[in-house]
Every structure is written in structure tokens, then in C-alpha cells.
Design a protein around this motif. Structure first.
Motif, PDB file in Angstrom:
ATOM      1  N   THR A 151       0.815  -1.219   0.000  1.00 28.83           N
ATOM      2  CA  THR A 151       0.000   0.000   0.000  1.00 28.83           C
ATOM      3  C   THR A 151       0.846   1.267   0.000  1.00 28.83           C
ATOM      4  OG1 THR A 151      -0.131   0.153   2.431  1.00 28.83           O
ATOM      5  CG2 THR A 151      -1.775  -1.221   1.317  1.00 28.83           C
ATOM      6  N   LEU A 152       2.178   1.122  -0.010  1.00 25.68           N
ATOM      7  CA  LEU A 152       3.051   2.294   0.024  1.00 25.68           C
ATOM      8  C   LEU A 152       2.972   3.108  -1.255  1.00 25.68           C
ATOM      9  CD1 LEU A 152       6.447   1.136   1.579  1.00 25.68           C
ATOM     10  CD2 LEU A 152       4.747   2.642   2.594  1.00 25.68           C
ATOM     11  N   SER A 153       3.138   4.404  -1.124  1.00 30.90           N
ATOM     12  CA  SER A 153       3.324   5.267  -2.278  1.00 30.90           C
ATOM     13  C   SER A 153       4.739   5.082  -2.795  1.00 30.90           C
ATOM     14  CB  SER A 153       3.107   6.724  -1.878  1.00 30.90           C
ATOM     15  OG  SER A 153       3.676   7.584  -2.835  1.00 30.90           O
ATOM     16  N   PRO A 154       4.943   5.091  -4.117  1.00 30.92           N
ATOM     17  CA  PRO A 154       6.306   4.965  -4.653  1.00 30.92           C
ATOM     18  C   PRO A 154       7.267   6.004  -4.097  1.00 30.92           C
ATOM     19  CG  PRO A 154       4.721   4.657  -6.401  1.00 30.92           C
ATOM     20  CD  PRO A 154       3.935   5.079  -5.190  1.00 30.92           C
ATOM     21  N   ASP A 155       6.765   7.153  -3.702  1.00 30.23           N
ATOM     22  CA  ASP A 155       7.631   8.180  -3.130  1.00 30.23           C
ATOM     23  C   ASP A 155       8.239   7.745  -1.798  1.00 30.23           C
ATOM     24  OD1 ASP A 155       7.126   9.898  -5.244  1.00 30.23           O
ATOM     25  OD2 ASP A 155       5.374  10.780  -4.266  1.00 30.23           O
ATOM     26  N   SER A 156       7.672   6.697  -1.176  1.00 28.71           N
ATOM     27  CA  SER A 156       8.163   6.220   0.117  1.00 28.71           C
ATOM     28  C   SER A 156       9.100   5.030   0.003  1.00 28.71           C
ATOM     29  CB  SER A 156       6.969   5.831   1.016  1.00 28.71           C
ATOM     30  OG  SER A 156       6.100   6.928   1.213  1.00 28.71           O
ATOM     31  N   TYR A 157       9.297   4.495  -1.207  1.00 29.06           N
ATOM     32  CA  TYR A 157      10.100   3.284  -1.364  1.00 29.06           C
ATOM     33  C   TYR A 157      11.514   3.449  -0.826  1.00 29.06           C
ATOM     34  CZ  TYR A 157       6.533   1.353  -4.526  1.00 29.06           C
ATOM     35  OH  TYR A 157       5.370   0.869  -5.086  1.00 29.06           O
ATOM     36  N   ARG A 158      12.098   4.629  -1.032  1.00 21.54           N
ATOM     37  CA  ARG A 158      13.492   4.838  -0.623  1.00 21.54           C
ATOM     38  C   ARG A 158      13.663   4.749   0.883  1.00 21.54           C
ATOM     39  NH1 ARG A 158      14.358   9.813   1.473  1.00 21.54           N
ATOM     40  NH2 ARG A 158      12.672  11.326   1.303  1.00 21.54           N
ATOM     41  N   MET A 159      12.552   4.868   1.643  1.00 20.04           N
ATOM     42  CA  MET A 159      12.638   4.832   3.102  1.00 20.04           C
ATOM     43  C   MET A 159      12.658   3.405   3.637  1.00 20.04           C
ATOM     44  SD  MET A 159       9.777   7.774   3.816  1.00 20.04           S
ATOM     45  CE  MET A 159       9.828   7.478   5.601  1.00 20.04           C
ATOM     46  N   VAL A 160      12.300   2.434   2.776  1.00 17.40           N
ATOM     47  CA  VAL A 160      12.180   1.053   3.221  1.00 17.40           C
ATOM     48  C   VAL A 160      13.534   0.384   3.192  1.00 17.40           C
ATOM     49  CG1 VAL A 160      11.059  -1.152   2.830  1.00 17.40           C
ATOM     50  CG2 VAL A 160       9.833   0.965   2.364  1.00 17.40           C
TER      51      VAL A 160
END
Length: 327
Positions: free
Chosen positions: A306-315
Motif C-alpha cells: 500500500t506504500l506510495s512509490p515516493d516512500s520506497y526509498r525509506m524502506v
């Protein structure tokens, strides 16, 4: 069934690798895509609100032409996997067959994959309960290898940026995509995440100057490794199709590790992409996963699908003080 004009849909897999429908299988699109971090890498785009996977694919009749494809499943227990192509032009049966083979490779839809996942679930009941088992991969082995190379000696956010840069760079090679259907114009989310190019092929990269690629895509030493790989394939010293067909795991590992910049981690990771699970690729991030880090991610960020692609770098630990992963 494949509808050859406009958008077409797969109502049953009937190719040489898998026959029948999805109802009796372990397949769930959301779990097949989002249980492995490669889904976050360009040119893949997972729409968390609609549960649709989108990305460009190449036409087998003209590898310079790319088309945007939408893959979705109406519900987790649906026997229908839909593949829609954004074009009003007819596709040849050869192009259709090649496209479906790429989709099946990405999602590991074959009789062999089904047997292996069923056996894995017989041993690991917890994996079965959460639908874990398929390792999401790319439409072709070259893309898998390069993405594995780009995982090395950097944080996750840097990996995502380098992959995106390669896809942006690829636009200089591609032809104008096929005309899109007026019935399915891209929404703003599509435009933002699909306006980059496809992932470059080895044919495209074999002709690129190493120093230019380093500067253009900020790849560092990885540019040397990637160009060397592409040139070896072009020269016939490496045949990726034979490796996948013959399953010559030892031969592939030896040839890969002879390339400067490819070590044990990358070769093990690549081998898992073609079905060799005898040597699990392990780095500091893998150890974090083994110690329940995946559960931590979902507690911290919510369900990864459910993450936004803009948040991928935080994972991953890339935003912590541990920064870089060691290999």
C-alpha cells in the motif's frame, strides 16, 4: 483467451509452460509482486489503490518499440489474470506470445513454479499463511543481473535512483510507443511514474561509452561492470538464454564471477532468479530480514503493497545511521 485488438485479457494461461486457470493455484498478484523489493524498482509501478502492476514491455518483432502494459487480478481468489496493453493497433500472435512469456517470467507462473511453491508451503506453513513464496523478477535475465549489481555497496535509495536513471537514459534508444487507446488515457499517477523509458537492453548498453554512462546515470564503478557484461553477451561469451534453458547453475556462477565487480552476493542473487536456491544470497540486509525486519517494516510503514512509490526509498536501513550495506 487473448483478444488481439484494443486491450486484450488473459482468461487462462495456455502457453507451453502453464495450462489451466489460476483458481487452483497459489497465485495472488499482490503477494507475488509485493513480497520482493524489486517491484519498487523502475520501470515497475505498483498502484497501491487499484492493485495494478504497470510497466513497459518490448515487442519481440521490434525490440526498440515499447508498450505500456497493465496487469491486474480482480480479487485474490480470481481465476482470471488480466493483461491490458495501451494500444489501438493490432498485435501479432508472435508479439502476444512473447509478451505473455515475459509476464509469466516476472510473476513465476508455470507448472514448475507451482510445484516448487507448493513444496515450499508444505514445509513452511507460515509462508503459506501469508502467501510468501514467489520471488518477483524482471521480464528478462539481463535486467535481473544489472539490478543485482546496482544493489551493491550503497543504500536502497541510491539503488532506486540508479535504476531510475538507467530507465530515463533508455528513452534515447526507443522509438515512439504504439498509439494509446483513447479509452484508457493515463491518469496523473500513471504519467508521473511511467514517463521514464523501459529498462535498457544489453544491445543498447553494449554501444555506450563507460565514462559517459558513469556521468549520465551516476553509477560509479558499476558502469564498468554493466558495460562489460553487455559486451560479453554481444560477443557471444555469455548466452543468458542458454543459462535459463539449461539451468547450468555452476557454469553461470563461474562466468559471472569472472566479471570484475560481480562477486558471490550478486552471482547467488542472480542464480535465485533462475531457480537455484542452494546458496541463498545473504548480506547485512538479509540478516535484518531474518531477524523479523520485514515485520518491523510493516509495523513502521504499513503493508508494503500500500506504500506510495515516493516512500520506497525509506524502506530498509538506508535511512538509518547504518546507511550502507556491506557485501
Amino acid at each position: 483467451m487473448v483478444h488481439p485488438h484494443g486491450h486484450f485479457r488473459i482468461e487462462a494461461w495456455t502457453d507451453a509452460d502453464y495450462a489451466g486457470n489460476l483458481q487452483s493455484s497459489t497465485f495472488n498478484l499482490e503477494k507475488a509482486v509485493c513480497s520482493h523489493g524489486f517491484f519498487m524498482m523502475a520501470p515497475n509501478h505498483w498502484d497501491s489503490s487499484t492493485k495494478v502492476l504497470r510497466r513497459p514491455f518490448r515487442l519481440s518483432s521490434d525490440s526498440r518499440t515499447t508498450i505500456i502494459v497493465h496487469i491486474y487480478q480482480h480479487s485474490s481468489n480470481s481465476s482470471v489474470l488480466h493483461v491490458q496493453v495501451d494500444t489501438t493497433l493490432p498485435m501479432s500472435s508472435h508479439d502476444q506470445k512473447a509478451l505473455l512469456a515475459q509476464v509469466a517470467r516476472m510473476l513465476r507462473i508455470s507448472e514448475k513454479d507451482e510445484r516448487e511453491i507448493t513444496s515450499f508451503h508444505d514445509i513452511h506453513s507460515e509462508a503459506k499463511s501469508i502467501g510468501f513464496g514467489r520471488i518477483f523478477r524482471s521480464p528478462n535475465l539481463f535486467e535481473d543481473i544489472v539490478k543485482c549489481i546496482l544493489l551493491c555497496n550503497c543504500g536502497w535509495d541510491r539503488t532506486l535512483a540508479m535504476v531510475k536513471s538507467l530507465c530515463d537514459f533508455q528513452k534515447s534508444f526507443s522509438k515512439t510507443p504504439l498509439k494509446r487507446s483513447k479509452k484508457r488515457q493515463a491518469n496523473k499517477c500513471d504519467e508521473k511514474h511511467l514517463r521514464s523509458g523501459d529498462f535498457p537492453t544489453w544491445e543498447e548498453l553494449a554501444s555506450v561509452d563507460v565514462e559517459f554512462l558513469k556521468k549520465q546515470c551516476n553509477l560509479g564503478y558499476r558502469a564498468d561492470t554493466i558495460i562489460t557484461l553487455a559486451k560479453l553477451i554481444k560477443g557471444g561469451q555469455l548466452c543468458l538464454e542458454n543459462f535459463e534453458e539449461d539451468k547450468d547453475f555452476d557454469g553461470m556462477r563461474k562466468k559471472l564471477e569472472c566479471i570484475k565487480g560481480i562477486g558471490v552476493f550478486v552471482s547467488d542473487y542472480v542464480l535465485t532468479c533462475i531457480g537455484d536456491y542452494q546458496r541463498v544470497p545473504a548480506d547485512t540486509e538479509t540478516i535484518r530480514h531474518i531477524t523479523e525486519i520485514w515485520k518491523y517494516y510493516e509495523e513502521e510503514f504499513g503493508n508494503l503493497s500500500t506504500l506510495s512509490p515516493d516512500s520506497y526509498r525509506m524502506v530498509t536501513g538506508s535511512t538509518t545511521n547504518k546507511g550502507k550495506r556491506k557485501r
